[in-house]
Structure formats: C-alpha cells, structure tokens
Design a protein around this motif. Structure first.
Motif, PDB file in Angstrom:
ATOM      1  N   LEU A 120       0.838  -1.203   0.000  1.00  0.00           N
ATOM      2  CA  LEU A 120       0.000   0.000   0.000  1.00  0.00           C
ATOM      3  C   LEU A 120       0.872   1.251   0.000  1.00  0.00           C
ATOM      4  CD1 LEU A 120      -2.709  -1.175   2.532  1.00  0.00           C
ATOM      5  CD2 LEU A 120      -3.072  -0.742   0.090  1.00  0.00           C
ATOM      6  N   ASP A 121       1.936   1.241   0.806  1.00  0.00           N
ATOM      7  CA  ASP A 121       2.859   2.380   0.830  1.00  0.00           C
ATOM      8  C   ASP A 121       3.505   2.619  -0.531  1.00  0.00           C
ATOM      9  OD1 ASP A 121       2.358   2.939   3.511  1.00  0.00           O
ATOM     10  OD2 ASP A 121       4.182   1.951   4.238  1.00  0.00           O
ATOM     11  N   GLU A 122       3.694   1.558  -1.300  1.00  0.00           N
ATOM     12  CA  GLU A 122       4.302   1.667  -2.631  1.00  0.00           C
ATOM     13  C   GLU A 122       3.282   2.048  -3.713  1.00  0.00           C
ATOM     14  OE1 GLU A 122       7.580   1.348  -3.601  1.00  0.00           O
ATOM     15  OE2 GLU A 122       8.052   1.289  -1.460  1.00  0.00           O
ATOM     16  N   GLY A 123       2.010   2.179  -3.334  1.00  0.00           N
ATOM     17  CA  GLY A 123       0.996   2.622  -4.285  1.00  0.00           C
ATOM     18  C   GLY A 123       0.239   1.526  -5.012  1.00  0.00           C
ATOM     19  N   TYR A 124       0.443   0.277  -4.616  1.00  0.00           N
ATOM     20  CA  TYR A 124      -0.298  -0.818  -5.240  1.00  0.00           C
ATOM     21  C   TYR A 124      -1.728  -0.842  -4.710  1.00  0.00           C
ATOM     22  CZ  TYR A 124       4.061  -2.801  -7.031  1.00  0.00           C
ATOM     23  OH  TYR A 124       5.238  -3.004  -7.697  1.00  0.00           O
ATOM     24  N   GLN A 125      -2.639  -1.327  -5.529  1.00  0.00           N
ATOM     25  CA  GLN A 125      -4.005  -1.584  -5.096  1.00  0.00           C
ATOM     26  C   GLN A 125      -4.024  -3.033  -4.606  1.00  0.00           C
ATOM     27  OE1 GLN A 125      -6.951  -1.233  -8.205  1.00  0.00           O
ATOM     28  NE2 GLN A 125      -8.596  -0.885  -6.729  1.00  0.00           N
ATOM     29  N   VAL A 126      -4.378  -3.232  -3.350  1.00  0.00           N
ATOM     30  CA  VAL A 126      -4.237  -4.542  -2.727  1.00  0.00           C
ATOM     31  C   VAL A 126      -5.607  -5.103  -2.350  1.00  0.00           C
ATOM     32  CG1 VAL A 126      -3.159  -5.848  -0.864  1.00  0.00           C
ATOM     33  CG2 VAL A 126      -1.976  -3.860  -1.833  1.00  0.00           C
ATOM     34  N   PHE A 127      -5.822  -6.361  -2.735  1.00  0.00           N
ATOM     35  CA  PHE A 127      -7.027  -7.105  -2.404  1.00  0.00           C
ATOM     36  C   PHE A 127      -6.603  -8.313  -1.578  1.00  0.00           C
ATOM     37  CE2 PHE A 127      -7.761  -4.839  -6.306  1.00  0.00           C
ATOM     38  CZ  PHE A 127      -9.058  -4.352  -6.198  1.00  0.00           C
ATOM     39  N   VAL A 128      -6.953  -8.346  -0.307  1.00  0.00           N
ATOM     40  CA  VAL A 128      -6.602  -9.452   0.570  1.00  0.00           C
ATOM     41  C   VAL A 128      -7.762 -10.443   0.568  1.00  0.00           C
ATOM     42  CG1 VAL A 128      -5.971 -10.149   2.908  1.00  0.00           C
ATOM     43  CG2 VAL A 128      -5.197  -7.936   2.007  1.00  0.00           C
ATOM     44  N   LEU A 145      -6.880  -8.333   9.448  1.00  0.00           N
ATOM     45  CA  LEU A 145      -7.788  -7.946   8.360  1.00  0.00           C
ATOM     46  C   LEU A 145      -8.359  -6.552   8.606  1.00  0.00           C
ATOM     47  CD1 LEU A 145      -9.659 -11.311   7.675  1.00  0.00           C
ATOM     48  CD2 LEU A 145      -7.996 -10.177   6.173  1.00  0.00           C
ATOM     49  N   ALA A 146      -8.742  -6.275   9.855  1.00  0.00           N
ATOM     50  CA  ALA A 146      -9.283  -4.955  10.185  1.00  0.00           C
ATOM     51  C   ALA A 146      -8.233  -3.865   9.947  1.00  0.00           C
ATOM     52  CB  ALA A 146      -9.772  -4.929  11.627  1.00  0.00           C
ATOM     53  N   ARG A 147      -7.005  -4.129  10.364  1.00  0.00           N
ATOM     54  CA  ARG A 147      -5.951  -3.130  10.178  1.00  0.00           C
ATOM     55  C   ARG A 147      -5.666  -2.899   8.703  1.00  0.00           C
ATOM     56  NH1 ARG A 147       0.230  -3.305  12.410  1.00  0.00           N
ATOM     57  NH2 ARG A 147       0.823  -1.240  11.664  1.00  0.00           N
ATOM     58  N   MET A 148      -5.593  -3.977   7.924  1.00  0.00           N
ATOM     59  CA  MET A 148      -5.327  -3.825   6.495  1.00  0.00           C
ATOM     60  C   MET A 148      -6.442  -3.027   5.825  1.00  0.00           C
ATOM     61  SD  MET A 148      -3.497  -7.422   5.404  1.00  0.00           S
ATOM     62  CE  MET A 148      -4.371  -8.584   6.447  1.00  0.00           C
ATOM     63  N   GLY A 152      -6.332   0.736   3.818  1.00  0.00           N
ATOM     64  CA  GLY A 152      -6.657   0.892   2.398  1.00  0.00           C
ATOM     65  C   GLY A 152      -6.745  -0.373   1.576  1.00  0.00           C
ATOM     66  N   ALA A 153      -6.458  -1.515   2.160  1.00  0.00           N
ATOM     67  CA  ALA A 153      -6.611  -2.772   1.410  1.00  0.00           C
ATOM     68  C   ALA A 153      -8.096  -3.108   1.308  1.00  0.00           C
ATOM     69  CB  ALA A 153      -5.868  -3.905   2.107  1.00  0.00           C
ATOM     70  N   GLN A 154      -8.457  -3.752   0.224  1.00  0.00           N
ATOM     71  CA  GLN A 154      -9.828  -4.226   0.077  1.00  0.00           C
ATOM     72  C   GLN A 154      -9.854  -5.695   0.478  1.00  0.00           C
ATOM     73  OE1 GLN A 154     -11.944  -2.891  -3.452  1.00  0.00           O
ATOM     74  NE2 GLN A 154     -10.237  -1.523  -3.890  1.00  0.00           N
ATOM     75  N   ILE A 155     -10.819  -6.063   1.305  1.00  0.00           N
ATOM     76  CA  ILE A 155     -10.942  -7.434   1.782  1.00  0.00           C
ATOM     77  C   ILE A 155     -11.994  -8.121   0.928  1.00  0.00           C
ATOM     78  CG2 ILE A 155     -11.321  -8.910   3.786  1.00  0.00           C
ATOM     79  CD1 ILE A 155      -8.916  -6.882   4.019  1.00  0.00           C
ATOM     80  N   VAL A 156     -11.593  -9.233   0.301  1.00  0.00           N
ATOM     81  CA  VAL A 156     -12.445  -9.938  -0.650  1.00  0.00           C
ATOM     82  C   VAL A 156     -12.443 -11.429  -0.342  1.00  0.00           C
ATOM     83  CG1 VAL A 156     -12.069  -8.211  -2.474  1.00  0.00           C
ATOM     84  CG2 VAL A 156     -10.532 -10.178  -2.313  1.00  0.00           C
ATOM     85  N   SER A 157     -13.245 -12.186  -1.094  1.00  0.00           N
ATOM     86  CA  SER A 157     -13.274 -13.644  -0.973  1.00  0.00           C
ATOM     87  C   SER A 157     -12.729 -14.270  -2.250  1.00  0.00           C
ATOM     88  CB  SER A 157     -14.706 -14.129  -0.734  1.00  0.00           C
ATOM     89  OG  SER A 157     -15.481 -13.939  -1.912  1.00  0.00           O
ATOM     90  N   THR A 158     -12.428 -15.545  -2.172  1.00  0.00           N
ATOM     91  CA  THR A 158     -11.944 -16.269  -3.350  1.00  0.00           C
ATOM     92  C   THR A 158     -12.930 -16.147  -4.511  1.00  0.00           C
ATOM     93  OG1 THR A 158     -10.690 -17.824  -1.987  1.00  0.00           O
ATOM     94  CG2 THR A 158     -11.269 -18.560  -4.203  1.00  0.00           C
ATOM     95  N   GLU A 159     -14.207 -16.373  -4.239  1.00  0.00           N
ATOM     96  CA  GLU A 159     -15.195 -16.302  -5.323  1.00  0.00           C
ATOM     97  C   GLU A 159     -15.306 -14.902  -5.909  1.00  0.00           C
ATOM     98  OE1 GLU A 159     -18.986 -18.152  -4.979  1.00  0.00           O
ATOM     99  OE2 GLU A 159     -18.131 -20.050  -4.300  1.00  0.00           O
TER     100      GLU A 159
END
Length: 182
Positions: A120-128, A145-148, A152-159
């Motif tokens: 995130l610090d490097e500017g990537y869009q991150v999906f955990v 997960l809450a901290r991420m 700014g990380a987006q929390i998603v599921s496998t599907e």
C-alpha cells in the motif's frame, strides 16, 4: 484507480503457505484450498503469480497441495517478514507491470500484514483474500484484516476474485473456472 479486479491488471501473490507452518494455522485447510483455487484460476486465465517462502530450510517449501500449481520461477525465498524487504520480489513486481495485487497466505498478522502495508505504501491496489489467509488464532487474523482494511486494502473472498477475473459467463474461460467454484 479501478475498483473491480481485472485479470489483465492483477497479479496473484501467495505468501508463505509452507509445510511446517500450515499445520499450526486455524482454518489452514480452507486457506490452502482457496489458494489452490486462486492458483488454478490464475494459471487458466494467464494471471501471473508470485510465491514467497519464509526461510524454507527451516519452515519447508510450499505445501504439496500448491506446489504442483506453482511455476518454480515464481518462487522467492525470503528472510524478512514483509516480502517487500526482498529486492528480487520488488524487482519482479515492478517488471510485471501489474498494479492490482491479490494476496493470500500465512500468517495473516505477520508476513501477510507487513507485506500488504508495504505494498500500500508503494501505491499498489491490494485485495486481501479473507478466506485464503490464516493465522494460528482467529483473533490475530481478524485484527490483521481490520488493520489492512483501515489502511486501504480491500478485503475480498476467493469467489469474488474468480468472478471479477472472469467478468462474464458463457465463455470458454468461464467453463474452465466453473468447477473451482462448484
């Protein structure tokens, strides 16, 4: 910045799903199974992947359920908790030209968290991928997960990842990936 995950702009990042670490994880089998689905779909849809292994001499290599899905040229050994502490990994990410990173792995509150914060610090869009990460305790996983998410990380599921990579039904790719969902 696009909000949907794109197969043409993303890279799958599997962090430290290793032989001696995995058995200690709460819901580790689920995380392994979902990382396997993500790797299979990434291979079918030509989404590049990157795999890290923390000190494999001591913790072992990637679990067998994943090792046959991984191109060995995409595996990087590391000693730092954050994958971004390793120059070879940083270089491979930069060379990929991909800006969306789909992240699964172990442990959520250590190597996954520190890597995600640095990405995130490097500017990537991150999906955990919440169902593809694991820690020894559920409390540590949930806190991470809450901290991420807060950072700014987006929390998603496998599907969610699989369907966004596909984008539409009725294609040959959809028919190839569908068995991973059923």
């Amino acid at each position: 910045m696009a909000h949907r995950i794109s197969a043409t702009n993303s890279l799958l990042f599997v962090i430290d799903v290793q032989e001696k670490l995995a058995p200690a994880m709460s819901n580790g089998e689920t995380a392994i199974a979902n990382n396997a689905k993500l790797l299979q779909a990434a291979n079918l849809l030509e989404v590049p992947s990157l795999v890290s292994e923390q000190y494999p001499q001591g913790i072992g290599h990637s679990v067998k359920a994943l090792s046959n899905l991984i191109d060995e040229t995409c595996v990087f050994e590391k000693m730092t908790f954050s994958c971004m502490g390793e120059g070879a990994i940083q270089q491979r990410l930069a060379q990929s030209g991909r800006h969306q990173l789909i992240v699964g792995g172990m442990e959520t509150h250590v190597c996954v968290l520190q890597t995600v914060l640095d990405l995130l610090d490097e500017g990537y869009q991150v999906f955990v991928v919440a169902d593809a990460v694991a820690s020894r305790t559920m409390d540590n996983k949930e806190l991470a997960l809450a901290r991420m998410r807060q950072c700014g990380a987006q929390i998603v599921s496998t599907e969610m990842v699989l369907f966004e990579w596909l984008g539409r039904a009725g294609t040959d790719q959809f028919k190839q990936v569908l068995p991973l969902i059923k």
